[in-house]
Design a protein around this motif. Structure first.
Motif, PDB file in Angstrom:
ATOM      1  N   LEU A   7       0.817  -1.201   0.000  1.00  0.00           N
ATOM      2  CA  LEU A   7       0.000   0.000   0.000  1.00  0.00           C
ATOM      3  C   LEU A   7       0.857   1.260   0.000  1.00  0.00           C
ATOM      4  N   VAL A   8       1.298   1.613  -1.201  1.00  0.00           N
ATOM      5  CA  VAL A   8       1.933   2.916  -1.361  1.00  0.00           C
ATOM      6  C   VAL A   8       0.753   3.817  -1.650  1.00  0.00           C
ATOM      7  N   LEU A   9       0.585   4.842  -0.845  1.00  0.00           N
ATOM      8  CA  LEU A   9      -0.586   5.685  -1.038  1.00  0.00           C
ATOM      9  C   LEU A   9      -0.306   6.777  -2.062  1.00  0.00           C
ATOM     10  N   HIS A  10      -1.014   6.710  -3.185  1.00  0.00           N
ATOM     11  CA  HIS A  10      -0.920   7.795  -4.161  1.00  0.00           C
ATOM     12  C   HIS A  10      -2.130   8.679  -3.902  1.00  0.00           C
ATOM     13  N   THR A  11      -1.902   9.835  -3.300  1.00  0.00           N
ATOM     14  CA  THR A  11      -3.036  10.663  -2.901  1.00  0.00           C
ATOM     15  C   THR A  11      -3.843  11.139  -4.098  1.00  0.00           C
ATOM     16  N   PHE A  12      -3.193  11.285  -5.263  1.00  0.00           N
ATOM     17  CA  PHE A  12      -3.941  11.735  -6.439  1.00  0.00           C
ATOM     18  C   PHE A  12      -3.287  11.226  -7.719  1.00  0.00           C
ATOM     19  N   VAL A  13      -4.057  10.553  -8.555  1.00  0.00           N
ATOM     20  CA  VAL A  13      -3.556  10.161  -9.875  1.00  0.00           C
ATOM     21  C   VAL A  13      -4.599  10.516 -10.929  1.00  0.00           C
ATOM     22  N   PHE A  14      -4.134  10.663 -12.168  1.00  0.00           N
ATOM     23  CA  PHE A  14      -5.072  10.952 -13.249  1.00  0.00           C
ATOM     24  C   PHE A  14      -4.580  10.325 -14.540  1.00  0.00           C
ATOM     25  N   GLY A  15      -5.483  10.171 -15.478  1.00  0.00           N
ATOM     26  CA  GLY A  15      -5.107   9.612 -16.767  1.00  0.00           C
ATOM     27  C   GLY A  15      -6.332   9.588 -17.664  1.00  0.00           C
ATOM     28  N   GLN A  16      -6.208   8.910 -18.813  1.00  0.00           N
ATOM     29  CA  GLN A  16      -7.392   8.809 -19.666  1.00  0.00           C
ATOM     30  C   GLN A  16      -7.494   7.428 -20.294  1.00  0.00           C
ATOM     31  N   TYR A  17      -8.704   7.106 -20.658  1.00  0.00           N
ATOM     32  CA  TYR A  17      -8.997   5.836 -21.296  1.00  0.00           C
ATOM     33  C   TYR A  17     -10.057   6.125 -22.352  1.00  0.00           C
ATOM     34  N   TYR A  18      -9.711   5.906 -23.612  1.00  0.00           N
ATOM     35  CA  TYR A  18     -10.623   6.237 -24.710  1.00  0.00           C
ATOM     36  C   TYR A  18     -11.283   7.609 -24.529  1.00  0.00           C
ATOM     37  N   ARG A  19     -10.451   8.631 -24.343  1.00  0.00           N
ATOM     38  CA  ARG A  19     -10.941  10.016 -24.258  1.00  0.00           C
ATOM     39  C   ARG A  19     -11.787  10.341 -23.034  1.00  0.00           C
ATOM     40  N   THR A  20     -11.862   9.429 -22.103  1.00  0.00           N
ATOM     41  CA  THR A  20     -12.494   9.770 -20.829  1.00  0.00           C
ATOM     42  C   THR A  20     -11.370   9.966 -19.819  1.00  0.00           C
ATOM     43  N   TRP A  21     -11.309  11.166 -19.234  1.00  0.00           N
ATOM     44  CA  TRP A  21     -10.291  11.433 -18.212  1.00  0.00           C
ATOM     45  C   TRP A  21     -10.796  10.924 -16.868  1.00  0.00           C
ATOM     46  N   TYR A  22      -9.872  10.399 -16.065  1.00  0.00           N
ATOM     47  CA  TYR A  22     -10.257  10.003 -14.706  1.00  0.00           C
ATOM     48  C   TYR A  22      -9.302  10.660 -13.714  1.00  0.00           C
ATOM     49  N   TYR A  23      -9.858  10.978 -12.558  1.00  0.00           N
ATOM     50  CA  TYR A  23      -9.107  11.651 -11.488  1.00  0.00           C
ATOM     51  C   TYR A  23      -9.426  10.915 -10.199  1.00  0.00           C
ATOM     52  N   ILE A  24      -8.400  10.423  -9.520  1.00  0.00           N
ATOM     53  CA  ILE A  24      -8.637   9.595  -8.335  1.00  0.00           C
ATOM     54  C   ILE A  24      -7.907  10.167  -7.111  1.00  0.00           C
ATOM     55  N   SER A  25      -8.682  10.528  -6.092  1.00  0.00           N
ATOM     56  CA  SER A  25      -8.101  10.989  -4.823  1.00  0.00           C
ATOM     57  C   SER A  25      -8.282   9.892  -3.790  1.00  0.00           C
ATOM     58  N   THR A  26      -7.214   9.580  -3.077  1.00  0.00           N
ATOM     59  CA  THR A  26      -7.259   8.469  -2.117  1.00  0.00           C
ATOM     60  C   THR A  26      -6.914   8.948  -0.709  1.00  0.00           C
ATOM     61  N   VAL A  27      -7.672   8.428   0.254  1.00  0.00           N
ATOM     62  CA  VAL A  27      -7.533   8.871   1.643  1.00  0.00           C
ATOM     63  C   VAL A  27      -7.304   7.675   2.559  1.00  0.00           C
ATOM     64  N   ASP A  28      -6.410   7.874   3.504  1.00  0.00           N
ATOM     65  CA  ASP A  28      -6.163   6.894   4.553  1.00  0.00           C
ATOM     66  C   ASP A  28      -7.086   7.306   5.710  1.00  0.00           C
ATOM     67  N   VAL A  29      -8.033   6.451   6.051  1.00  0.00           N
ATOM     68  CA  VAL A  29      -9.027   6.831   7.058  1.00  0.00           C
ATOM     69  C   VAL A  29      -8.417   6.800   8.463  1.00  0.00           C
ATOM     70  N   GLN A  30      -8.457   7.940   9.152  1.00  0.00           N
ATOM     71  CA  GLN A  30      -7.888   8.033  10.497  1.00  0.00           C
ATOM     72  C   GLN A  30      -8.996   7.923  11.540  1.00  0.00           C
ATOM     73  N   GLU A  31      -8.662   7.312  12.687  1.00  0.00           N
ATOM     74  CA  GLU A  31      -9.623   7.276  13.802  1.00  0.00           C
ATOM     75  C   GLU A  31      -9.744   8.701  14.365  1.00  0.00           C
ATOM     76  N   PRO A  32     -10.796   9.055  15.055  1.00  0.00           N
ATOM     77  CA  PRO A  32     -12.087   8.391  15.103  1.00  0.00           C
ATOM     78  C   PRO A  32     -12.889   8.786  13.863  1.00  0.00           C
ATOM     79  N   THR A  33     -13.725   7.868  13.405  1.00  0.00           N
ATOM     80  CA  THR A  33     -14.493   8.172  12.197  1.00  0.00           C
ATOM     81  C   THR A  33     -15.775   7.358  12.154  1.00  0.00           C
TER      82      THR A  33
END
Length: 354
Positions: free
Chosen positions: A54-80
């Motif tokens: 689990l290397v955390l990439h907080t934000f990645v982006f790219g495209q697939y057949y002209r659809t762009w994607y943007y992914i933000s990832t969070v490590d959930v901290q207690e308390p939640t």
């Protein structure tokens, strides 16, 4: 003033949620309005939660057949309120390239989800931006679509960094872009790839075409098909195996080793001559000038490109229906490498008479 917010918001396609639970299972748990099964597979692969380490990439982006994607990832901290979730990713798909815009927006959505633990809140935020171009919440920060101009996104990569790493060899990248060749970049770290690849289309600023950018591709059939559907591209890979895939590139950039290789089959098209040397020096000189910001360097290169293109156009105008022929070029007695480059450039710019 036309309503920018409206046209801007129609660029968004979907929002989705991927979760990793306490049993280390990663699942696509929710989306609005919908995402095809095929695209979901791609997005799960891009999302760092599916990787074993689990290397955390907080934000990645790219495209697939002209659809762009943007992914933000969070490590959930207690308390939640998210009791069974260790990490999650918010995924936005859209028609436009604008990493800063979608990074900011997805961060706001992530904060909402951490606070409420309910995807409905994500949907509400998404719909607010879709309808009003703004998503406000006191404690989770607000997001205003108007703040993110696409030109800023185009100028966010650093040509100066590219030149400081590759010097005179930057001319190879410039030539490949001008001739719409296939450039593949390898680096084991996705962040380094995203940063480097996004700068390259600016070398051909007159096209303002970031659709050639595929910053994060896996050696997987469907993704490679998406890549092959493009004439020329700038594609980033984290898999070192891509080194042996000369079917995918005309120019290969090994980023960690600062090496650029022209593949055997592209040698002729990419032959360098006096003109290239001159442009190369010009690029290096501009980029190494400490007083010049990246924007100015891009402008310098663009002006130089315009000169070359204007010369081509003026040659073409002497011909029938303002198209150029090889004969017309030959009459100019350019050095062979220059003639070769200009002929191929005219083809790339659709100035050739077939």
């Amino acid at each position: 003033e036309w309503d920018m917010a409206e046209s801007e918001t129609q660029l968004m396609l979907s929002v989705g949620l991927i979760e990793k639970d306490v049993n280390a299972d990663t699942l696509w748990v929710w989306c609005y309005p919908s995402v095809s099964a095929e695209l979901r597979d791609v997005l799960l692969r891009k999302c760092c939660l599916t990787l074993d380490s689990l290397v955390l990439h907080t934000f990645v982006f790219g495209q697939y057949y002209r659809t762009w994607y943007y992914i933000s990832t969070v490590d959930v901290q207690e308390p939640t309120v998210l009791k069974k979730v260790t990490h999650f990713s918010v995924v936005i798909t859209a028609k436009d390239f604008n990493p800063e815009k979608y990074a900011a927006f997805s961060r706001v959505l992530c904060r909402m989800y951490v606070k409420h633990g309910n995807p409905v809140k994500i949907m509400e935020g998404y719909i607010a931006v879709l309808t009003k171009g703004i998503c406000q919440s006191d404690e989770n920060g607000s997001f205003l679509i108007r703040d993110y101009d696409v030109r800023k996104a185009y100028l966010a990569g650093s040509i100066k960094d590219v030149v400081s790493q590759f010097g005179m060899e930057t001319i190879i990248l410039y030539t490949a872009l001008m001739l719409k060749k296939r450039i593949v970049i390898y680096h084991p770290r996705v962040e380094a790839l995203l940063e480097f690849t996004r700068a390259l289309p600016a070398l051909a600023w007159h096209r303002k075409d970031w659709s050639i950018l595929h910053p994060y591709v896996h050696l997987e059939d469907r993704e490679l098909e998406s890549l092959r559907s493009c004439t020329g591209y700038v594609a980033g890979f984290v898999d070192p195996e891509v080194t042996n895939r000369s079917d995918l590139f005309d120019v290969f950039v090994n980023l960690p080793d600062s090496e650029i290789t022209i593949s055997q089959h592209a040698k002729e098209a990419m032959a360098m001559g006096k003109l290239h040397k001159e442009i190369g020096h010009f690029i290096v000189q501009s980029a190494e000038d400490t007083d010049r910001a990246d924007v100015q360097v891009i402008k310098d290169i663009s002006v130089k490109t315009k000169e070359i293109l204007n010369n081509l156009v003026s040659l073409a105008e002497e011909g029938q229906d303002a198209k150029l022929t090889l004969e017309m070029l030959k009459q100019r007695h350019f050095p062979p490498a220059t003639e070769n480059f200009l002929f191929r450039l005219a083809a790339a710019e659709q100035l050739l008479k077939i």
